[in-house]
Design a protein around this motif. Structure first.
Motif, mmCIF file in Angstrom:
data_model
loop_
_atom_site.group_PDB
_atom_site.id
_atom_site.type_symbol
_atom_site.label_atom_id
_atom_site.label_comp_id
_atom_site.label_asym_id
_atom_site.label_seq_id
_atom_site.Cartn_x
_atom_site.Cartn_y
_atom_site.Cartn_z
ATOM 1 N N PRO A 73 0.840 -1.206 0.000
ATOM 2 C CA PRO A 73 0.000 0.000 0.000
ATOM 3 C C PRO A 73 0.872 1.252 0.000
ATOM 4 N N VAL A 74 0.699 2.094 -0.976
ATOM 5 C CA VAL A 74 1.590 3.243 -1.131
ATOM 6 C C VAL A 74 0.807 4.454 -1.612
ATOM 7 N N SER A 75 1.212 5.626 -1.135
ATOM 8 C CA SER A 75 0.654 6.898 -1.590
ATOM 9 C C SER A 75 1.803 7.769 -2.081
ATOM 10 N N ARG A 76 1.525 8.590 -3.094
ATOM 11 C CA ARG A 76 2.568 9.466 -3.632
ATOM 12 C C ARG A 76 2.048 10.885 -3.760
ATOM 13 N N TYR B 268 7.479 12.333 -3.321
ATOM 14 C CA TYR B 268 7.474 11.732 -1.984
ATOM 15 C C TYR B 268 6.535 10.530 -1.959
ATOM 16 N N LEU B 269 6.984 9.448 -1.341
ATOM 17 C CA LEU B 269 6.178 8.236 -1.207
ATOM 18 C C LEU B 269 5.997 7.900 0.263
ATOM 19 N N LEU B 270 4.841 7.300 0.556
ATOM 20 C CA LEU B 270 4.548 6.819 1.899
ATOM 21 C C LEU B 270 3.981 5.411 1.752
ATOM 22 N N ALA B 271 4.711 4.403 2.242
ATOM 23 C CA ALA B 271 4.293 3.006 2.150
ATOM 24 C C ALA B 271 3.832 2.530 3.522
ATOM 25 N N GLY B 272 2.660 1.886 3.573
ATOM 26 C CA GLY B 272 2.103 1.437 4.842
ATOM 27 C C GLY B 272 2.605 0.063 5.246
ATOM 28 N N LEU C 1 1.321 11.639 6.049
ATOM 29 C CA LEU C 1 1.606 12.149 4.720
ATOM 30 C C LEU C 1 1.546 13.672 4.718
ATOM 31 N N PHE C 2 0.542 14.220 5.420
ATOM 32 C CA PHE C 2 0.408 15.671 5.502
ATOM 33 C C PHE C 2 1.600 16.271 6.247
#
Length: 211
Positions: A155-158, A162-166, A203-204
């Motif tokens: 699970p990843v957000s971009r 910048y990336l954030l992997a859970g 992420l914020f």
């Protein structure tokens, strides 16, 4: 003292039936044998039309189940009654007929079911307890890595570069971070952080700190 946990689950058709049954469980006069088998420390809780009775021994839990069925029958109400047992590895209440794991394979199977359930819940809610943060050299590298992680089921957000992997646990987050430090493009900054539920979205915070 025992770590064994048992629970009788009662689901009634109407909330007022839960109120009445819970009160009767707390105040009813029990015969000496029933009192001895049930024990003095059975805990009764209620959530709307659902009633729960907690006990530390199977004999007491089964006595509570018997008593509840008698009270339900006497009141003439419809109820679904089930006896369950806490499985600490899987972290779930399961039917009392299912034994606790006794060997390594069974314990591993329970861990796998727990992880799958936690992962599904985290994906539904969009929140993970741990995150791996990545700052890549550019947007193109970030997009490419995002697609690769998604293909792996991570699970990843971009946002921009910048990336954030859970991750469900700190151990998994550290393992993912270690792998990404080796696989990510040169110059990528990788870190691991916890995601406390009482803080704003990581992420914020991550992007906000960069301006």
């Amino acid at each position: 003292m025992t770590d064994d946990e048992w629970r009788v689950e009662v689901e009634l058709d109407e909330e007022e039936h839960g109120n009445a049954l819970g009160e009767r469980m707390r105040t009813t006069d029990l015969d000496e044998e029933a009192r001895a088998r049930l024990g003095r420390h059975a805990i009764v809780t209620r959530d709307g039309p659902r009633l729960f009775v907690y006990a530390d021994r199977e004999t007491r839990a089964r006595e509570a189940e018997r008593l509840i069925r008698e009270l339900v029958a006497a009141d003439g109400v419809d109820a679904r009654v089930a006896l369950t047992r806490w499985h600490p590895i899987e972290e779930a209440w399961k039917d009392a007929s299912l034994p606790l794991p006794v060997d390594a394979d069974e314990r591993d199977a329970e861990r796998a079911r727990r992880d799958a359930a936690e992962s599904a819940e985290a994906e539904r809610e969009g929140e993970f307890d741990w995150h791996v943060r990545l700052e890549l050299p550019g947007r193109g590298e970030a997009v490419e890595l995002e697609h690769r992680l998604e293909a792996e089921g991570v699970p990843v957000s971009r946002r921009w570069r910048y990336l954030l992997a859970g991750a469900l646990t700190e151990e998994r987050a550290e393992a993912l971070a270690q792998r990404l430090r080796a696989d990510a493009p040169a110059g990528t900054e990788v870190s691991v952080e916890v995601n406390p539920s009482d803080l704003p979205s990581p992420l914020f915070v991550f992007l906000g700190a960069r301006g």
